[in-house]
Design a protein around this motif. Structure first.
Motif, PDB file in Angstrom:
ATOM      1  N   UNK A   1       0.835  -1.202   0.000  1.00 36.19           N
ATOM      2  CA  UNK A   1       0.000   0.000   0.000  1.00 36.19           C
ATOM      3  C   UNK A   1       0.872   1.257   0.000  1.00 36.19           C
ATOM      4  N   UNK A   2       1.962   1.236   0.774  1.00 36.21           N
ATOM      5  CA  UNK A   2       2.873   2.372   0.790  1.00 36.21           C
ATOM      6  C   UNK A   2       3.561   2.543  -0.556  1.00 36.21           C
ATOM      7  N   UNK A   3       3.871   1.431  -1.222  1.00 35.62           N
ATOM      8  CA  UNK A   3       4.447   1.497  -2.567  1.00 35.62           C
ATOM      9  C   UNK A   3       3.510   2.255  -3.502  1.00 35.62           C
ATOM     10  N   UNK A   4       2.230   1.962  -3.447  1.00 32.81           N
ATOM     11  CA  UNK A   4       1.257   2.643  -4.306  1.00 32.81           C
ATOM     12  C   UNK A   4       1.243   4.138  -4.034  1.00 32.81           C
TER      13      UNK A   4
ATOM     14  N   UNK B   1      11.285  -5.201  -5.739  1.00 31.21           N
ATOM     15  CA  UNK B   1       9.959  -5.370  -5.161  1.00 31.21           C
ATOM     16  C   UNK B   1       9.742  -6.825  -4.775  1.00 31.21           C
ATOM     17  N   UNK B   2       9.737  -7.084  -3.464  1.00 28.43           N
ATOM     18  CA  UNK B   2       9.478  -8.422  -2.941  1.00 28.43           C
ATOM     19  C   UNK B   2       8.179  -8.434  -2.138  1.00 28.43           C
ATOM     20  N   UNK B   3       7.201  -7.701  -2.654  1.00 27.27           N
ATOM     21  CA  UNK B   3       5.887  -7.675  -2.014  1.00 27.27           C
ATOM     22  C   UNK B   3       5.972  -7.067  -0.620  1.00 27.27           C
TER      23      UNK B   3
ATOM     24  N   UNK C   1      11.979  -1.240  -2.546  1.00 25.59           N
ATOM     25  CA  UNK C   1      12.726   0.009  -2.546  1.00 25.59           C
ATOM     26  C   UNK C   1      12.534   0.744  -3.859  1.00 25.59           C
ATOM     27  N   UNK C   2      13.007   1.988  -3.872  1.00 25.73           N
ATOM     28  CA  UNK C   2      12.827   2.862  -5.025  1.00 25.73           C
ATOM     29  C   UNK C   2      14.181   3.316  -5.559  1.00 25.73           C
ATOM     30  N   UNK C   3      14.209   3.654  -6.826  1.00 30.44           N
ATOM     31  CA  UNK C   3      15.442   4.110  -7.457  1.00 30.44           C
ATOM     32  C   UNK C   3      15.851   5.454  -6.850  1.00 30.44           C
TER      33      UNK C   3
ATOM     34  N   UNK D   1      18.620   6.147  -0.628  1.00 31.51           N
ATOM     35  CA  UNK D   1      17.567   5.319  -1.208  1.00 31.51           C
ATOM     36  C   UNK D   1      16.424   5.184  -0.202  1.00 31.51           C
ATOM     37  N   UNK D   2      15.184   5.259  -0.671  1.00 30.14           N
ATOM     38  CA  UNK D   2      14.014   5.058   0.174  1.00 30.14           C
ATOM     39  C   UNK D   2      13.535   3.619   0.031  1.00 30.14           C
ATOM     40  N   UNK D   3      13.268   2.955   1.175  1.00 33.14           N
ATOM     41  CA  UNK D   3      12.869   1.547   1.192  1.00 33.14           C
ATOM     42  C   UNK D   3      11.690   1.357   2.138  1.00 33.14           C
ATOM     43  N   UNK D   4      10.989   0.237   1.971  1.00 27.84           N
ATOM     44  CA  UNK D   4       9.819  -0.084   2.782  1.00 27.84           C
ATOM     45  C   UNK D   4       9.908  -1.513   3.298  1.00 27.84           C
TER      46      UNK D   4
END
Length: 270
Positions: free
Chosen positions: A159-162, A174-176, A181-183, A190-193
């Motif tokens: 959801x945060x990715x969206x 993207x591992x669900x 993470x983002x480029x 780098x920003x990651x979740x």
């Protein structure tokens, strides 16, 4: 197009990471632990992390809401990636001698890596890591990171990715719900979740708590119109709060909080 998934033409970028705490103590700690380039600026300290990320050290009273500051886990981890284990150990030792609380001593980790973690005096959590658990050469006097990542502990990474994709960030790995993470922009962190509980456990903290500690993420926009556009998209995509303001000199500023409460400041250089 559905407003929850539409993208903005103006892209959000993680330009500066602000960490709030006792400013003199923070300045001494980061100078000792990382030996970055530092510059005093209008009541804050600008920190250039060897070209891999720009940080700002700020006093807790500098408009940074210390939500969840008393929690054992502030909700995020700063990952400091280095070339080899000897450099990881050197940074861990320097941080400990400067007053950090070691959460996990540096040692061999999963998938052939080598890492340790600590809590800085300002409450931020750092993970120092190398991809390999074998040294490839002599350790340098001042280990320079190959990359710095800001991992946000969120409820639902997908959801945060969206949310962040709507603001123009491009997904890299993207591992669900395990890791996303983002480029990064050149020279930026780098920003990651990750899921909050999993992230806390990874650095040696059993209680994930809630809140976002003294962290603020900042984006420098080209124009006030760019800020207005980002704020509008953030609002329509699930931001907790968002405001923007135009100034007499035609510059602009604004802020929003993502769905998990992580705060972003937006400003122009005009």
């Amino acid at each position: 197009m559905n407003e929850q998934t539409r993208h903005t033409e103006t892209t959000l970028a993680l330009d500066v990471v602000t960490l709030a705490g006792d400013l003199p103590e923070s300045k001494e700690f980061y100078a000792t632990a990382f030996s970055p380039l530092m510059n005093d600026s209008a009541g804050t300290v600008e920190v250039d992390m060897h070209g891999t990320g720009r940080f700002e050290l700020a006093p807790m009273t500098a408009g940074v809401a210390p939500e969840g500051a008393s929690s054992p886990f502030p909700g995020y981890v700063v990952t400091y990636a280095l070339a080899q284990p000897s450099e990881v150990q050197a940074v861990m030792d320097a941080a400990a001698s400067a007053g950090a609380q070691v959460l996990k001593p540096a040692k061999k980790a999963l998938f052939g890596s080598f890492s340790g973690s600590f809590r800085a005096p300002d409450g931020s959590i750092w993970k120092v890591a190398a991809d390999s658990n074998k040294n490839k050469g002599e350790a340098v006097a001042v280990p320079r990171p190959t990359e710095i990542s800001i991992i946000l502990g969120v409820k639902d990474p997908k959801a945060s990715r969206t949310f962040y994709q709507a603001l123009g960030l491009k997904t890299d790995r993207d591992y669900g719900n395990k890791y996303i993470d983002f480029q990064p922009q050149q020279g930026a962190s780098r920003l990651c979740l990750m899921q909050r509980g999993v992230l806390a456990k990874d650095v040696g903290i059993n209680d994930p708590g809630d809140g976002t500690g003294g962290l603020t993420l900042s984006h420098r926009a080209e124009t006030s119109e760019d800020i207005d556009q980002l704020i509008a998209v953030a609002e329509s995509s699930g931001s907790r709060s968002a405001t923007s303001q135009a100034h007499e000199d035609e510059s602009g500023s604004g802020h929003f909080a993502d769905p998990d409460g992580f705060r972003w400041n937006l400003s122009t250089s005009k």
